[in-house]
Write a protein that holds these residues in place. Structure first.
Motif, PDB file in Angstrom:
ATOM      1  N   ASP A   1     -25.565  97.246 108.714  1.00 29.53           N
ATOM      2  CA  ASP A   1     -24.377  96.619 109.296  1.00 29.53           C
ATOM      3  C   ASP A   1     -24.762  95.690 110.439  1.00 29.53           C
ATOM      4  O   ASP A   1     -24.249  94.562 110.549  1.00 29.53           O
ATOM      5  CB  ASP A   1     -23.421  97.684 109.835  1.00 29.53           C
ATOM      6  N   THR A   2     -25.647  96.144 111.301  1.00 22.54           N
ATOM      7  CA  THR A   2     -26.051  95.343 112.459  1.00 22.54           C
ATOM      8  C   THR A   2     -26.731  94.059 112.019  1.00 22.54           C
ATOM      9  O   THR A   2     -26.396  92.965 112.493  1.00 22.54           O
ATOM     10  CB  THR A   2     -26.997  96.152 113.363  1.00 22.54           C
ATOM     11  N   ARG A   3     -27.701  94.190 111.124  1.00 21.07           N
ATOM     12  CA  ARG A   3     -28.415  93.005 110.657  1.00 21.07           C
ATOM     13  C   ARG A   3     -27.469  92.004 110.002  1.00 21.07           C
ATOM     14  O   ARG A   3     -27.532  90.799 110.268  1.00 21.07           O
ATOM     15  CB  ARG A   3     -29.518  93.424 109.678  1.00 21.07           C
ATOM     16  N   ARG A   4     -26.593  92.489 109.160  1.00 19.76           N
ATOM     17  CA  ARG A   4     -25.695  91.581 108.432  1.00 19.76           C
ATOM     18  C   ARG A   4     -24.653  90.951 109.345  1.00 19.76           C
ATOM     19  O   ARG A   4     -24.307  89.774 109.177  1.00 19.76           O
ATOM     20  CB  ARG A   4     -25.047  92.330 107.269  1.00 19.76           C
ATOM     21  N   PHE A   5     -24.144  91.722 110.302  1.00 23.96           N
ATOM     22  CA  PHE A   5     -23.200  91.151 111.255  1.00 23.96           C
ATOM     23  C   PHE A   5     -23.846  90.012 112.034  1.00 23.96           C
ATOM     24  O   PHE A   5     -23.273  88.922 112.174  1.00 23.96           O
ATOM     25  CB  PHE A   5     -22.707  92.238 112.221  1.00 23.96           C
ATOM     26  N   LEU A   6     -25.040  90.239 112.546  1.00 19.46           N
ATOM     27  CA  LEU A   6     -25.726  89.209 113.313  1.00 19.46           C
ATOM     28  C   LEU A   6     -26.052  87.996 112.444  1.00 19.46           C
ATOM     29  O   LEU A   6     -25.956  86.849 112.894  1.00 19.46           O
ATOM     30  CB  LEU A   6     -26.994  89.783 113.955  1.00 19.46           C
ATOM     31  N   ASP A   7     -26.399  88.238 111.203  1.00 15.13           N
ATOM     32  CA  ASP A   7     -26.699  87.132 110.293  1.00 15.13           C
ATOM     33  C   ASP A   7     -25.445  86.327 109.953  1.00 15.13           C
ATOM     34  O   ASP A   7     -25.521  85.110 109.742  1.00 15.13           O
ATOM     35  CB  ASP A   7     -27.351  87.647 109.016  1.00 15.13           C
ATOM     36  N   CYS A   8     -24.297  86.982 109.877  1.00 17.95           N
ATOM     37  CA  CYS A   8     -23.049  86.242 109.673  1.00 17.95           C
ATOM     38  C   CYS A   8     -22.878  85.190 110.764  1.00 17.95           C
ATOM     39  O   CYS A   8     -22.453  84.061 110.500  1.00 17.95           O
ATOM     40  CB  CYS A   8     -21.849  87.188 109.687  1.00 17.95           C
ATOM     41  N   ASP A   9     -23.218  85.547 111.996  1.00 13.53           N
ATOM     42  CA  ASP A   9     -23.051  84.643 113.121  1.00 13.53           C
ATOM     43  C   ASP A   9     -24.073  83.519 113.097  1.00 13.53           C
ATOM     44  O   ASP A   9     -23.834  82.444 113.660  1.00 13.53           O
ATOM     45  CB  ASP A   9     -23.155  85.430 114.430  1.00 13.53           C
ATOM     46  N   MET A  10     -25.214  83.732 112.454  1.00 13.22           N
ATOM     47  CA  MET A  10     -26.268  82.722 112.372  1.00 13.22           C
ATOM     48  C   MET A  10     -26.240  81.959 111.052  1.00 13.22           C
ATOM     49  O   MET A  10     -27.063  81.064 110.829  1.00 13.22           O
ATOM     50  CB  MET A  10     -27.633  83.386 112.556  1.00 13.22           C
ATOM     51  N   ALA A  11     -25.304  82.298 110.183  1.00  9.38           N
ATOM     52  CA  ALA A  11     -25.283  81.690 108.847  1.00  9.38           C
ATOM     53  C   ALA A  11     -25.102  80.183 108.896  1.00  9.38           C
ATOM     54  O   ALA A  11     -25.554  79.470 107.995  1.00  9.38           O
ATOM     55  CB  ALA A  11     -24.190  82.327 107.998  1.00  9.38           C
ATOM     56  N   ILE A  12     -24.468  79.673 109.944  1.00  8.77           N
ATOM     57  CA  ILE A  12     -24.235  78.238 110.052  1.00  8.77           C
ATOM     58  C   ILE A  12     -25.540  77.455 110.013  1.00  8.77           C
ATOM     59  O   ILE A  12     -25.577  76.308 109.551  1.00  8.77           O
ATOM     60  CB  ILE A  12     -23.437  77.916 111.343  1.00  8.77           C
TER      61      ILE A  12
ATOM     62  N   ARG B   1     -35.654  72.642 122.474  1.00 12.51           N
ATOM     63  CA  ARG B   1     -36.551  73.780 122.739  1.00 12.51           C
ATOM     64  C   ARG B   1     -36.047  75.034 122.021  1.00 12.51           C
ATOM     65  O   ARG B   1     -36.832  75.778 121.421  1.00 12.51           O
ATOM     66  CB  ARG B   1     -36.636  74.019 124.249  1.00 12.51           C
ATOM     67  N   PHE B   2     -34.732  75.260 122.069  1.00 10.71           N
ATOM     68  CA  PHE B   2     -34.162  76.432 121.410  1.00 10.71           C
ATOM     69  C   PHE B   2     -34.330  76.344 119.901  1.00 10.71           C
ATOM     70  O   PHE B   2     -34.751  77.311 119.250  1.00 10.71           O
ATOM     71  CB  PHE B   2     -32.675  76.570 121.766  1.00 10.71           C
ATOM     72  N   LEU B   3     -34.022  75.186 119.320  1.00 12.35           N
ATOM     73  CA  LEU B   3     -34.130  75.044 117.871  1.00 12.35           C
ATOM     74  C   LEU B   3     -35.583  75.178 117.417  1.00 12.35           C
ATOM     75  O   LEU B   3     -35.862  75.779 116.375  1.00 12.35           O
ATOM     76  CB  LEU B   3     -33.545  73.702 117.430  1.00 12.35           C
ATOM     77  N   LYS B   4     -36.511  74.643 118.188  1.00  9.27           N
ATOM     78  CA  LYS B   4     -37.927  74.774 117.834  1.00  9.27           C
ATOM     79  C   LYS B   4     -38.377  76.226 117.916  1.00  9.27           C
ATOM     80  O   LYS B   4     -39.201  76.675 117.106  1.00  9.27           O
ATOM     81  CB  LYS B   4     -38.782  73.891 118.743  1.00  9.27           C
ATOM     82  N   SER B   5     -37.823  76.960 118.868  1.00  6.78           N
ATOM     83  CA  SER B   5     -38.183  78.382 118.966  1.00  6.78           C
ATOM     84  C   SER B   5     -37.694  79.149 117.746  1.00  6.78           C
ATOM     85  O   SER B   5     -38.361  80.086 117.278  1.00  6.78           O
ATOM     86  CB  SER B   5     -37.620  78.993 120.250  1.00  6.78           C
ATOM     87  N   LEU B   6     -36.539  78.769 117.221  1.00  8.61           N
ATOM     88  CA  LEU B   6     -36.051  79.398 115.997  1.00  8.61           C
ATOM     89  C   LEU B   6     -36.968  79.061 114.821  1.00  8.61           C
ATOM     90  O   LEU B   6     -37.334  79.944 114.027  1.00  8.61           O
ATOM     91  CB  LEU B   6     -34.623  78.925 115.688  1.00  8.61           C
ATOM     92  N   LEU B   7     -37.358  77.813 114.714  1.00  8.69           N
ATOM     93  CA  LEU B   7     -38.235  77.392 113.621  1.00  8.69           C
ATOM     94  C   LEU B   7     -39.561  78.134 113.642  1.00  8.69           C
ATOM     95  O   LEU B   7     -40.161  78.376 112.594  1.00  8.69           O
ATOM     96  CB  LEU B   7     -38.494  75.892 113.727  1.00  8.69           C
ATOM     97  N   ALA B   8     -40.021  78.499 114.823  1.00  7.19           N
ATOM     98  CA  ALA B   8     -41.318  79.159 114.955  1.00  7.19           C
ATOM     99  C   ALA B   8     -41.278  80.626 114.549  1.00  7.19           C
ATOM    100  O   ALA B   8     -42.335  81.249 114.379  1.00  7.19           O
ATOM    101  CB  ALA B   8     -41.818  79.033 116.397  1.00  7.19           C
ATOM    102  N   ARG B   9     -40.104  81.174 114.371  1.00  2.00           N
ATOM    103  CA  ARG B   9     -39.996  82.586 114.034  1.00  2.00           C
ATOM    104  C   ARG B   9     -40.333  82.828 112.569  1.00  2.00           C
ATOM    105  O   ARG B   9     -40.080  81.977 111.698  1.00  2.00           O
ATOM    106  CB  ARG B   9     -38.574  83.094 114.322  1.00  2.00           C
ATOM    107  N   ASP B  10     -40.904  83.994 112.306  1.00  4.07           N
ATOM    108  CA  ASP B  10     -41.210  84.373 110.923  1.00  4.07           C
ATOM    109  C   ASP B  10     -39.929  84.545 110.117  1.00  4.07           C
ATOM    110  O   ASP B  10     -39.896  84.241 108.922  1.00  4.07           O
ATOM    111  CB  ASP B  10     -42.022  85.672 110.888  1.00  4.07           C
ATOM    112  N   ARG B  11     -38.903  85.085 110.764  1.00  7.88           N
ATOM    113  CA  ARG B  11     -37.625  85.324 110.093  1.00  7.88           C
ATOM    114  C   ARG B  11     -36.500  84.766 110.934  1.00  7.88           C
ATOM    115  O   ARG B  11     -36.388  85.065 112.119  1.00  7.88           O
ATOM    116  CB  ARG B  11     -37.396  86.836 109.895  1.00  7.88           C
ATOM    117  N   LEU B  12     -35.642  83.968 110.310  1.00  8.63           N
ATOM    118  CA  LEU B  12     -34.423  83.527 110.963  1.00  8.63           C
ATOM    119  C   LEU B  12     -33.304  84.533 110.748  1.00  8.63           C
ATOM    120  O   LEU B  12     -32.407  84.673 111.580  1.00  8.63           O
ATOM    121  CB  LEU B  12     -33.984  82.170 110.417  1.00  8.63           C
ATOM    122  N   TYR B  13     -33.353  85.222 109.599  1.00 10.25           N
ATOM    123  CA  TYR B  13     -32.303  86.172 109.229  1.00 10.25           C
ATOM    124  C   TYR B  13     -32.878  87.572 109.132  1.00 10.25           C
ATOM    125  O   TYR B  13     -34.000  87.779 108.658  1.00 10.25           O
ATOM    126  CB  TYR B  13     -31.644  85.739 107.913  1.00 10.25           C
ATOM    127  N   LEU B  14     -32.103  88.533 109.581  1.00 19.27           N
ATOM    128  CA  LEU B  14     -32.568  89.912 109.687  1.00 19.27           C
ATOM    129  C   LEU B  14     -32.417  90.683 108.389  1.00 19.27           C
ATOM    130  O   LEU B  14     -33.211  91.580 108.094  1.00 19.27           O
ATOM    131  CB  LEU B  14     -31.805  90.622 110.811  1.00 19.27           C
TER     132      LEU B  14
END
Length: 207
Positions: free
Chosen positions: A126-137, A170-183
């Motif tokens: 539930d936690t992972r999917r809820f947070l991913d809903c918010d990042m789905a954009i 800087r924020f967007l590049k930090s997201l790109l550098a992550r192994d996973r964007l979605y949980l």
């Protein structure tokens, strides 16, 4: 087709929530954003399902109820507003208020969480999917992503343009550098590739 809400909101509760999202006027963190999250919520409900559908639904409704661009306490204040509203208008509904608060406050940590930060059980799902809903954009079609990106910029129009562009990139590049964007594995499979295309385009576009 929109699925039925898991619980009915009393009209005064709904009116107060709508007022909150209109204060101050927002270009992105508004009721249209909530409606988009509810679309993803419904998709999960129709598929994997939610272990605590009411709590997650209320967290979706209230997660950005208080939003002032640049403040660090928006999530905590939104969580408290949700708790107060549930106590006032849904006192007999058996809502796990602590869980609603927890979910909303976790949205402050977008971009810093990993799948294994939460247990491999229904609660963690539930936690992972809820947070991913918010990042789905991030993984939306390019035109929708661009509307989101412009909306965020509009909400930060009080910040000098050069400073906003620097911090945003800087924020967007930090997201790109992550192994996973979605949980969640399902969100990852569906949205990661498109999200990375959107992010790469955003960080290379002159602002």
């Amino acid at each position: 087709m929109t699925r039925p809400a898991p619980i009915a909101l009393p009209p005064p509760m709904r009116a107060a929530l709508e007022t909150a999202y209109a204060t101050p006027p927002r270009a992105y963190h508004n009721l249209a954003h909530v409606a988009e999250l509810l679309r993803h919520y419904d998709a999960v409900a129709a598929g994997e399902g939610w272990a605590q559908p009411i709590e997650v639904w209320l967290a979706v409704l209230y997660h950005d109820a208080i939003y002032e661009a640049g403040r660090s306490d928006n999530e905590a204040r939104s969580a408290q507003l949700a708790a107060d509203a549930i106590a006032r208008w849904l006192p007999e509904a058996g809502v796990d208020v602590a869980r609603v608060i927890e979910l909303i406050e976790l949205t402050a940590r977008h971009g810093s969480l990993a799948p294994n930060d939460f247990p491999p059980d229904a609660h963690g799902d539930d936690t992972r999917r809820f947070l991913d809903c918010d990042m789905a954009i991030l993984g939306a079609e390019p035109a929708a992503f661009d509307v989101y990106d412009r909306g965020i910029a509009s909400e930060y129009r009080h910040v000098p343009r050069w400073l906003y562009a620097l911090n945003r990139r800087r924020f967007l590049k930090s997201l790109l550098a992550r192994d996973r964007l979605y949980l969640d594995d399902g969100f990852h499979a569906r949205l990661d590739a498109q999200a990375r295309r959107n992010l790469r385009r955003a960080v290379t576009t002159k602002r």
